[in-house]
Design a protein around this motif. Structure first.
Motif, mmCIF file in Angstrom:
data_model
loop_
_atom_site.group_PDB
_atom_site.id
_atom_site.type_symbol
_atom_site.label_atom_id
_atom_site.label_comp_id
_atom_site.label_asym_id
_atom_site.label_seq_id
_atom_site.Cartn_x
_atom_site.Cartn_y
_atom_site.Cartn_z
ATOM 1 N N UNK A 1 0.826 -1.211 0.000
ATOM 2 C CA UNK A 1 0.000 0.000 0.000
ATOM 3 C C UNK A 1 0.865 1.267 0.000
ATOM 4 N N UNK A 2 1.905 1.267 0.841
ATOM 5 C CA UNK A 2 2.801 2.432 0.898
ATOM 6 C C UNK A 2 3.607 2.545 -0.391
ATOM 7 N N UNK A 3 4.094 1.401 -0.885
ATOM 8 C CA UNK A 3 4.896 1.432 -2.113
ATOM 9 C C UNK A 3 4.093 1.983 -3.283
ATOM 10 N N UNK A 4 2.870 1.520 -3.406
ATOM 11 C CA UNK A 4 2.043 1.953 -4.551
ATOM 12 C C UNK A 4 1.887 3.475 -4.578
ATOM 13 N N UNK A 5 1.594 3.994 -3.413
ATOM 14 C CA UNK A 5 1.415 5.444 -3.318
ATOM 15 C C UNK A 5 2.709 6.180 -3.677
ATOM 16 N N UNK A 6 3.818 5.715 -3.164
ATOM 17 C CA UNK A 6 5.091 6.398 -3.418
ATOM 18 C C UNK A 6 5.529 6.254 -4.868
ATOM 19 N N UNK A 7 5.258 5.086 -5.443
ATOM 20 C CA UNK A 7 5.613 4.888 -6.848
ATOM 21 C C UNK A 7 4.797 5.845 -7.730
ATOM 22 N N UNK A 8 3.528 5.985 -7.436
ATOM 23 C CA UNK A 8 2.691 6.895 -8.212
ATOM 24 C C UNK A 8 3.208 8.331 -8.147
ATOM 25 N N UNK A 9 3.515 8.762 -6.934
ATOM 26 C CA UNK A 9 3.986 10.150 -6.766
ATOM 27 C C UNK A 9 5.325 10.371 -7.470
ATOM 28 N N UNK A 10 6.259 9.452 -7.260
ATOM 29 C CA UNK A 10 7.602 9.679 -7.822
ATOM 30 C C UNK A 10 7.612 9.499 -9.334
ATOM 31 N N UNK A 11 6.745 8.644 -9.851
ATOM 32 C CA UNK A 11 6.626 8.551 -11.319
ATOM 33 C C UNK A 11 6.186 9.898 -11.903
ATOM 34 N N UNK A 12 5.141 10.429 -11.305
ATOM 35 C CA UNK A 12 4.589 11.699 -11.751
ATOM 36 C C UNK A 12 5.637 12.817 -11.703
ATOM 37 N N UNK A 13 6.442 12.811 -10.635
ATOM 38 C CA UNK A 13 7.421 13.888 -10.452
ATOM 39 C C UNK A 13 8.792 13.548 -11.041
ATOM 40 N N UNK A 14 8.891 12.340 -11.651
ATOM 41 C CA UNK A 14 10.177 11.899 -12.237
ATOM 42 C C UNK A 14 11.329 11.916 -11.236
ATOM 43 N N UNK A 15 11.042 11.406 -10.056
ATOM 44 C CA UNK A 15 12.071 11.271 -9.016
ATOM 45 C C UNK A 15 12.497 9.808 -8.971
#
Lengths: 259, 259, 259, 259
Positions: free
Chosen positions: D21-35
């Motif tokens: 659950x935590x990974x999914x959220x972080x992956x979504x955010x960092x994908x969007x921000x290209x981090x």
């Protein structure tokens, strides 16, 4: 009798001959002064600043030398352990297992030491408060071992210095008997050379203050030739100076105990 | 005779009656124990944390009480000064001018004190190293006054604690006789309340360590009713406990001097 | 406009020509970058480590130079004061009275500054917590003056180092606008030489972190020839580097303000 | 691209569902921000203050969850190891082996991590200087592994506080890329309760200062429900706040990189 006890010896066991030579001298002095004595030597050095620093002569070889010292001079011995497996191994040869200051927060290590049934000497982390050592003591006693001792060896003061906070000694005596590690307390870590510095001229100052505030024991590393010791030479006490210093400390202890 | 000397009294001169009452008690004790004694009292308090803290009863009024104590009991007195003009004024009434720790880097103040010819007691700044006090001493001696004493009162350790580094005492003795200010060393500054905290239970611990390392003098604030003292109540020694403590310290000193 | 303001100039006023030369350059740069600017210069240096350090060219002479800078370039000026009498004197010539970090606990000094009605810049003592500065601010406002600014300049970290705790900046902004004194924060006090050291290569690092956390102003000492400045040369910014640095900081500020 | 990278996740792997659950959220955010993003989770907690603190769900079980996160989201993972045997075991499941700050002086552990060929993340000891980390880096590279990263997580400041010294970041970048561990830097250790405290409101302040001084990466622990996290809840970032914070940091990074 109210006398303080002494943990002393070289930093690392460099070989049998040097260990016996140092032990003999210390046994003679402490017998004469009636100081309960524990021979100290590390069987390996696992936390050196630099990878090329001396790290030992072989674990079992060093432990057997510790055992030989114990048998030959009828004294207990202490050594430090670094990973949980060390505990059972070292416990076959020595009487006191010491947890290095950097490792005192490692629960598995503390519990492994406690479970051997040997006395556990917990060195206060350079990053810990005296009060926080109560939790470390509890890890030992909760493992069913009541034989626990605490050792003060200084607290970080900026990047390159340690300071002994003598207020912490009575505080920690609420949890267990307290030893003052005089020689390591004088270290000056994080020097540019990667070799920890020291101020050996202050050994007597630190030790006297410790006796005055009522420590239960003292810890002092010594060598007949500190300049050529393979580790921590910068802050050991020259072996030839040990008798004079201990004589003064015994007299000081006597007054402290009787006031 | 090798005895340590004592600077002691209330923090601030709150009135004539309290000053004489404290002085009388301290004179009796120190006479009995043959401790050279200097009565201490501040004639104003200029560096309080909060603007609404007690700051004094009036400068001349307080200085005259100090003078009366001196005359009545034939003891020297010490007070602290805060601006250069204080120096000549206070010098008319007291024997030792003390530079507060926060102000020891103020050259004009140190020089003004030195020029009165009175003994100058320089408190080590909580932000200074023992070694750096050599420069402060030189400001006094370069002003033609060789009567200078240094006082250790702890060094900042994080934001809310002070630690006494006993290594600094022999270091500073290279420059001048050294006094350990036991009671202020136990302060805990920057508390949220704006009132400095303290740990008076440790007074005896700190004092014994000081004697053991060979300080030349001790400084201890005291009051017959610390809880109602108008400043620094949190870390004063209860006056009733003074005789017992000094008796122990005198015995400790004797051994330290003879070893 | 949300722009940060700048307090900058030499450490001490060494003479009229140098003051005008530095001011002219700084006025040109800050006009171009639209940074509100206050010229800084000390009219005397009263807290030097050593008695033989430079202490000034004469109080009124230096204050008149500050006034001339103000008139010639239409900029406000700031200077530091050391005893209560300085307050009224300096207030005749400058716009902001600065209380040195060592002196910020001196109530009489703070109150004297406050009573002039000028803006008071209180430097956080190297021995104080960010929270404890609320008491210093209250001494100004209780004196009827609401014009108060706080300046962070590092906190003691061991004997010979200062560290800037950036957590303290938002904390102190609860009490007053906060300035980061970049150049003094890089000092390394209590060096053996009696001359404070520094690490000028880190000026840009410290300043950027300050802008990122949202300081209201920056303080940077500068000189066209730091190596020959009469005080604090070890940690000044070379005047030629000022424009580039400020340009970067203005761009950084813009993003910080808009996120 | 000059973007900073992010190490983030919960403190400990408490179970599969929470990790995913935590990974999914972080992956979504960092994908969007290209981090560039690395998922972080501890497979055991071996250095808790108290023996009754949570220490894990089982080593292999937790490591397999890390592997599943990596496979499901195509992201690298990082975990911390505590004894040399952990190195080979963890290396089967994760991409980066992290050496805890308390253990960074343990040569055997650092060498065991280096010999796996995985990237080694060395956390700066709370008791070490930035300069002294060069020796730790050398232990990795001398073991034939050039993939080494350093992480700043604060330095002891008194007994109960940590301070981040931003000067150390450019210093350590001389040895390896440097990560700022924002959440652990805000810990307040040695609290009376035996549970480390924290100041999560300052996460944004610390992170912005890190980006401004040019760190290569950030480390932030997060949880969707910090109050119920099984360890370090006191200083985690609430997961819902992550996107806003990272968005601000990316914009700040852009300016820092282009000035």
């Amino acid at each position: 009798s109210g006398q303080f006890f002494l943990l002393s010896g070289p930093c690392a066991i460099e070989g049998e001959e040097m260990a016996l030579r140092i032990a003999e001298k210390l046994v003679n002095i402490t017998d004469k002064l009636r100081i309960p004595y524990v021979f100290k030597g590390s069987f390996k050095k696992a936390n050196r600043s630099r990878i090329d620093s001396f790290s030992g002569i072989g674990d079992e070889k060093a432990l057997k030398i510790l055992q030989k010292v114990s048998q030959e001079f009828q004294v207990p011995t202490v050594t430090d352990i670094h990973v949980p497996e060390d505990a059972a191994l070292a416990a076959e040869y020595v009487d006191v297992l010491q947890i290095p200051a950097f490792l005192v927060r490692q629960t598995d290590l503390v519990v492994a030491a406690a479970k051997t049934g040997k006395t556990v000497n917990l060195k206060k982390g350079q990053f810990m408060s005296p009060e926080s050592m109560s939790h470390a003591v509890k890890k030992v006693t909760d493992s069913g071992n009541q034989q626990v001792v605490l050792t003060e060896r200084g607290t970080m003061f900026g990047y390159q210095d340690l300071v002994v906070d003598y207020r912490g000694i009575p505080t920690m005596q609420n949890y267990a008997p307290v030893v003052l590690d005089v020689t390591h307390s004088l270290q000056q870590p994080n020097q540019a050379s990667g070799v920890t510095g020291g101020r050996p001229a202050l050994i007597s100052t630190m030790a006297k203050a410790g006796i005055a505030v009522g420590v239960d024991g003292l810890f002092m590393e010594t060598h007949y030739d500190p300049a050529n010791a393979k580790s921590d030479g910068a802050n050991m006490l020259q072996l030839d100076l040990m008798e004079d210093l201990l004589t003064q400390l015994v007299r000081l202890r006597e007054v402290v105990q009787n006031t």
